[in-house]
Motif scaffolding. Structure first.
Motif, PDB file in Angstrom:
ATOM      1  N   TYR A 399       0.848  -1.202   0.000  1.00 54.64           N
ATOM      2  CA  TYR A 399       0.000   0.000   0.000  1.00 54.64           C
ATOM      3  C   TYR A 399       0.878   1.243   0.000  1.00 54.64           C
ATOM      4  CZ  TYR A 399      -3.178   3.689   1.500  1.00 54.64           C
ATOM      5  OH  TYR A 399      -3.905   4.862   1.568  1.00 54.64           O
ATOM      6  N   SER A 400       0.575   2.151  -0.885  1.00 56.34           N
ATOM      7  CA  SER A 400       1.035   3.533  -0.794  1.00 56.34           C
ATOM      8  C   SER A 400      -0.098   4.400  -1.312  1.00 56.34           C
ATOM      9  CB  SER A 400       2.321   3.749  -1.609  1.00 56.34           C
ATOM     10  OG  SER A 400       2.032   3.733  -2.997  1.00 56.34           O
ATOM     11  N   ARG A 401       0.057   5.664  -1.185  1.00 58.42           N
ATOM     12  CA  ARG A 401      -1.038   6.546  -1.599  1.00 58.42           C
ATOM     13  C   ARG A 401      -1.353   6.401  -3.080  1.00 58.42           C
ATOM     14  NH1 ARG A 401      -0.944  12.870  -2.590  1.00 58.42           N
ATOM     15  NH2 ARG A 401       0.963  12.154  -3.562  1.00 58.42           N
ATOM     16  N   ASP A 402      -0.321   6.153  -3.883  1.00 55.11           N
ATOM     17  CA  ASP A 402      -0.509   6.110  -5.336  1.00 55.11           C
ATOM     18  C   ASP A 402      -0.540   4.703  -5.912  1.00 55.11           C
ATOM     19  OD1 ASP A 402      -0.455   8.981  -5.622  1.00 55.11           O
ATOM     20  OD2 ASP A 402       1.698   8.853  -5.210  1.00 55.11           O
ATOM     21  N   GLU A 403      -0.080   3.723  -5.157  1.00 54.98           N
ATOM     22  CA  GLU A 403      -0.011   2.356  -5.679  1.00 54.98           C
ATOM     23  C   GLU A 403      -0.548   1.358  -4.662  1.00 54.98           C
ATOM     24  OE1 GLU A 403       0.691   1.346  -8.577  1.00 54.98           O
ATOM     25  OE2 GLU A 403       1.775   2.992  -9.516  1.00 54.98           O
ATOM     26  N   LYS A 404      -1.380   0.454  -5.134  1.00 56.27           N
ATOM     27  CA  LYS A 404      -1.858  -0.661  -4.320  1.00 56.27           C
ATOM     28  C   LYS A 404      -1.652  -1.945  -5.113  1.00 56.27           C
ATOM     29  CE  LYS A 404      -4.271   2.946  -2.560  1.00 56.27           C
ATOM     30  NZ  LYS A 404      -4.202   4.287  -3.193  1.00 56.27           N
ATOM     31  N   LEU A 405      -0.886  -2.870  -4.549  1.00 54.45           N
ATOM     32  CA  LEU A 405      -0.584  -4.128  -5.223  1.00 54.45           C
ATOM     33  C   LEU A 405      -1.071  -5.301  -4.387  1.00 54.45           C
ATOM     34  CD1 LEU A 405       3.156  -3.487  -6.227  1.00 54.45           C
ATOM     35  CD2 LEU A 405       1.116  -2.957  -7.560  1.00 54.45           C
ATOM     36  N   LEU A 406      -1.612  -6.298  -5.053  1.00 56.41           N
ATOM     37  CA  LEU A 406      -2.007  -7.540  -4.407  1.00 56.41           C
ATOM     38  C   LEU A 406      -1.199  -8.675  -5.036  1.00 56.41           C
ATOM     39  CD1 LEU A 406      -5.910  -7.137  -4.405  1.00 56.41           C
ATOM     40  CD2 LEU A 406      -4.228  -6.228  -2.778  1.00 56.41           C
ATOM     41  N   VAL A 407      -0.641  -9.555  -4.217  1.00 55.03           N
ATOM     42  CA  VAL A 407       0.213 -10.642  -4.700  1.00 55.03           C
ATOM     43  C   VAL A 407      -0.477 -11.977  -4.427  1.00 55.03           C
ATOM     44  CG1 VAL A 407       2.486 -11.714  -4.583  1.00 55.03           C
ATOM     45  CG2 VAL A 407       2.252  -9.259  -4.189  1.00 55.03           C
ATOM     46  N   TYR A 408      -0.729 -12.720  -5.499  1.00 57.44           N
ATOM     47  CA  TYR A 408      -1.412 -14.006  -5.411  1.00 57.44           C
ATOM     48  C   TYR A 408      -0.518 -15.111  -5.961  1.00 57.44           C
ATOM     49  CZ  TYR A 408      -5.800 -11.231  -5.085  1.00 57.44           C
ATOM     50  OH  TYR A 408      -6.796 -10.372  -4.715  1.00 57.44           O
ATOM     51  N   ASP A 409      -0.908 -16.361  -5.706  1.00 58.08           N
ATOM     52  CA  ASP A 409      -0.280 -17.487  -6.393  1.00 58.08           C
ATOM     53  C   ASP A 409      -0.571 -17.368  -7.892  1.00 58.08           C
ATOM     54  OD1 ASP A 409       0.587 -18.473  -4.028  1.00 58.08           O
ATOM     55  OD2 ASP A 409      -0.787 -20.181  -3.947  1.00 58.08           O
ATOM     56  N   TYR A 410       0.410 -17.735  -8.693  1.00 55.73           N
ATOM     57  CA  TYR A 410       0.222 -17.724 -10.143  1.00 55.73           C
ATOM     58  C   TYR A 410      -0.403 -19.047 -10.581  1.00 55.73           C
ATOM     59  CZ  TYR A 410       1.368 -18.052 -15.094  1.00 55.73           C
ATOM     60  OH  TYR A 410       1.293 -18.229 -16.440  1.00 55.73           O
ATOM     61  N   MET A 411      -1.462 -18.975 -11.380  1.00 57.66           N
ATOM     62  CA  MET A 411      -2.175 -20.161 -11.849  1.00 57.66           C
ATOM     63  C   MET A 411      -1.817 -20.399 -13.313  1.00 57.66           C
ATOM     64  SD  MET A 411      -3.657 -20.728  -9.033  1.00 57.66           S
ATOM     65  CE  MET A 411      -4.794 -22.042  -9.404  1.00 57.66           C
ATOM     66  N   PRO A 412      -1.026 -21.424 -13.599  1.00 58.29           N
ATOM     67  CA  PRO A 412      -0.434 -21.580 -14.940  1.00 58.29           C
ATOM     68  C   PRO A 412      -1.429 -21.877 -16.048  1.00 58.29           C
ATOM     69  CG  PRO A 412       0.023 -23.516 -13.583  1.00 58.29           C
ATOM     70  CD  PRO A 412      -0.568 -22.485 -12.678  1.00 58.29           C
ATOM     71  N   MET A 413      -2.602 -22.435 -15.730  1.00 58.26           N
ATOM     72  CA  MET A 413      -3.543 -22.814 -16.781  1.00 58.26           C
ATOM     73  C   MET A 413      -4.440 -21.672 -17.228  1.00 58.26           C
ATOM     74  SD  MET A 413      -2.919 -25.897 -17.662  1.00 58.26           S
ATOM     75  CE  MET A 413      -4.393 -26.375 -18.550  1.00 58.26           C
TER      76      MET A 413
END
Length: 617
Positions: A399-413
């Motif tokens: 979290y920052s004022r200008d950027e919000k990132l969410l990190v998930y498992d990568y699903m290859p299919m």
């Protein structure tokens, strides 16, 4: 009446005693089986708690099958079982099939399962079992089907698998297995997969006839059927291709490095000129992002990579991880990763970030989200602690004022949407009934789990592009509980194909609206038609109305995807699933069933299909 002769009397007494002893032995065995099941129930819970424990005969319990008053099958797929698997199941000595797939079991497989010498089918996929694959498995000589995929098993693949001479199906994909693949000698093997592990070396000759998909995701694996040659043994053309790729990488790397240096120089000049440190820093990094975008030819991924990196430095923020998971990467690793755009969704753009340590993660960059840090943190804590085998887990956020990132498992299919609507040409592999009905079950379970957290909790954005798939085509639901961040003015038209008719504000979607969207998803699975394809007819009727109208005219068969009509022996099941979808998509919310009811109906339908032998279980 004369008494029987002494010898005959002795024989009769002996037979009677034997019969009574046999009955007592049988009752004792069944009682032992019952105690083993009760210990299992007490340890892992889930739907096994619904067993009527006042019944002395466990053969009537759900998921339990008996033959000659002994338990021969225990099937508890997706029952919400949680915890380490206890000792005791090894007492079910007549067990032939054990299925505990798609639960939340963890720890090591208990060694008393070595007693199950008649076991021919073991399904443990989709849990969190860890440690090495136990050696005792190789002593289960009756084993025909073994699925340990999508767990956390580590260590090497043992050559002991060759001892299982009856094995016809072996799934080990989606674990953390390392080392080389042994030369397995399994003449009856008809299914095999070791993809997405950490294997290295060359593919053994006896396994080189399997398709690439059986070995994909092992970055250090080489040899046929993979395109990577081992130790320079490839053809001259493959060497030339590798050399060309290396040269291209060097050129691009030099160009990017040069442009970054130019951007930094430009930034320093601008800072000196204006004297506004914070504002110039962000503006400069934005300009360097644009320069790198042009150099790499990937506007979206480069912009995310470089602008986020600089703003992260300004705010001294870090990734916030959930639980006690080992943090194998940090924000710097994430921002150094090569990024590939996976798709643009309702709440932002998703990227595949290939980290340097060989792990890939999915990163969602939220847009148009203006909330306080506390509000964002509270929502992320709520989402991050939702764990279900059919949900894509949120691993971390930034979290920052200008950027919000969410990190998930990568699903290859990829997504169900891509699988259903991608390539419909001659080279397409059709999505069969077993796979589609399995996806419906998994998605229904996940959404039911979300709804169980309270009447105000909903998914808010159910659609086929948010149903991601594992390498074994298990459904994993993504983008859940983010509707709270949606901008009412900007999102209504984006989800109109799935949106319930009563929804006017897309950040206030009810559970009954979720049911409607899920019903549209079922119709999409059955018809093969995307609901966003507005012009189904000249009148522009949407998918639910079109299906309702066709069914009213008693042309039900006309609604089904042509790829499904080849499975004539499942027509009844298809019609039943269609009926469930129609009940979900009625106009008035109060007349729609709950997700729990929908999931229960689909599970019953799925179980019936399994009993007909329509799915390998």
């Amino acid at each position: 009446m004369k008494p029987p002769p002494p010898k005959l009397a002795f024989v009769l007494v002996l037979l009677l005693t034997s019969c009574l002893g046999l009955t007592a032995s049988t009752n004792d065995d069944l009682a032992s089986d019952r105690e083993a099941l009760l210990s299992f129930r007490a340890a892992v819970g889930g739907r096994s708690t619904l067993w009527n424990v006042t019944e002395t005969n466990p053969c009537s319990w759900s998921g339990v099958t008996c033959v000659s008053d002994r338990v021969t099958e225990l099937r508890a797929p997706g029952w919400g079982l949680n915890g380490p698997l206890p000792l005791g199941l090894g007492n079910l000595t007549q067990l032939r099939a054990l299925s505990l797939r798609r639960n939340a079991l963890y720890g090591q497989i208990p060694n008393d399962l070595a007693n199950l010498l008649k076991l021919d089918s073991l399904y443990l996929q989709g849990n969190r079992f860890s440690g090495p694959i136990p050696e005792f498995i190789f002593g289960l000589q009756s084993m025909e089907r073994l699925d340990l995929s999508h767990n956390n098993f580590s260590g090497q693949i043992s050559p002991g698998f060759s001892k299982l001479s009856k094995l016809v199906s072996l799934h080990l994909e989606g674990n953390q297995l390392n080392g080389s693949i042994p030369e397995l000698d399994l003449p009856l093997l008809g299914q095999f997969n070791v993809s997405y592990n950490r294997l290295n070396g060359s593919v053994p000759g006896k396994l080189s006839g399997w398709p690439v998909e059986a070995f994909a995701g092992n970055l250090q694996l080489c040899g046929k059927p993979l395109t990577t040659a081992c130790n320079g043994t490839g053809t001259q053309s493959s060497k030339n291709q590798l050399s060309g790729g290396a040269i291209a990488g060097i050129v691009i790397g030099c160009l990017v490095g040069f442009l970054i240096i130019v951007a930094i120089f430009y930034f320093l000049c601008g800072r000196k000129k204006k004297g506004e440190q914070g504002a110039n820093y962000v503006a400069s990094t934005s300009r360097s992002s644009q320069a790198v975008e042009v150099a790499k030819g990937s506007l979206e991924s480069s912009s995310a990579e470089y602008s986020i990196a600089q703003k992260g430095n300004v705010n001294s923020k870090h990734l916030v991880f959930f639980g006690n998971a080992v943090k194998v990467f940090d924000l710097e690793d994430l921002l150094r990763a090569s990024a590939e755009v996976l798709g643009k969704g309702t709440f932002g753009t998703a990227y595949k970030a290939a980290l340097e340590m060989g792990v890939s993660m999915a990163v969602k960059r939220l847009k148009e989200v203006i909330v306080s840090e506390k509000e964002f943190k509270d929502k992320m804590d709520e989402i991050g602690h939702m764990e279900h085998v059919n949900l894509v887990p949120l691993r971390a956020y930034y979290y920052s004022r200008d950027e919000k990132l969410l990190v998930y498992d990568y699903m290859p299919m990829g997504s169900l949407s891509a699988l259903l609507h991608g390539n419909r040409g001659s080279g397409r592999t059709p999505l069969n009934w077993e796979t589609r009905s399995g996806i419906a079950v998994g998605a229904a379970r996940a959404i039911t789990y979300l709804h169980s957290h309270g009447p105000t909790i909903s998914h808010g954005n159910i659609k086929s592009s948010n149903i991601l798939l594992t390498s074994s085509y298990e459904a994993c639901v993504s983008d859940f509980c983010l509707a709270h961040f949606a901008s009412p003015a900007s999102t209504p038209n984006r989800v109109s194909g799935y949106r319930a008719p009563e929804v006017t504000d897309t950040n206030k979607i009810t559970q009954k609206a979720d049911v409607y969207s899920f019903g549209v998803l079922l119709l999409e699975l059955l018809t093969g038609k995307p609901p966003t394809q507005a012009l189904m007819t000249e009148e522009g009727v949407d998918l639910p109305r079109w299906v309702h109208s066709v069914v009213r005219e008693e042309w039900t068969v006309e609604v089904f995807d042509l790829e499904l009509l080849r499975y004539q022996n499942v027509e009844d099941e298809m019609v039943q699933l269609l009926q469930i979808a129609l009940e979900c998509t009625v106009q008035y919310p109060d007349k729609r069933p709950s997700m729990a009811e929908v999931a229960s109906q689909i599970e019953e339908l799925y179980s019936a299909s399994l009993k007909h032998g329509l799915d390998e279980f």
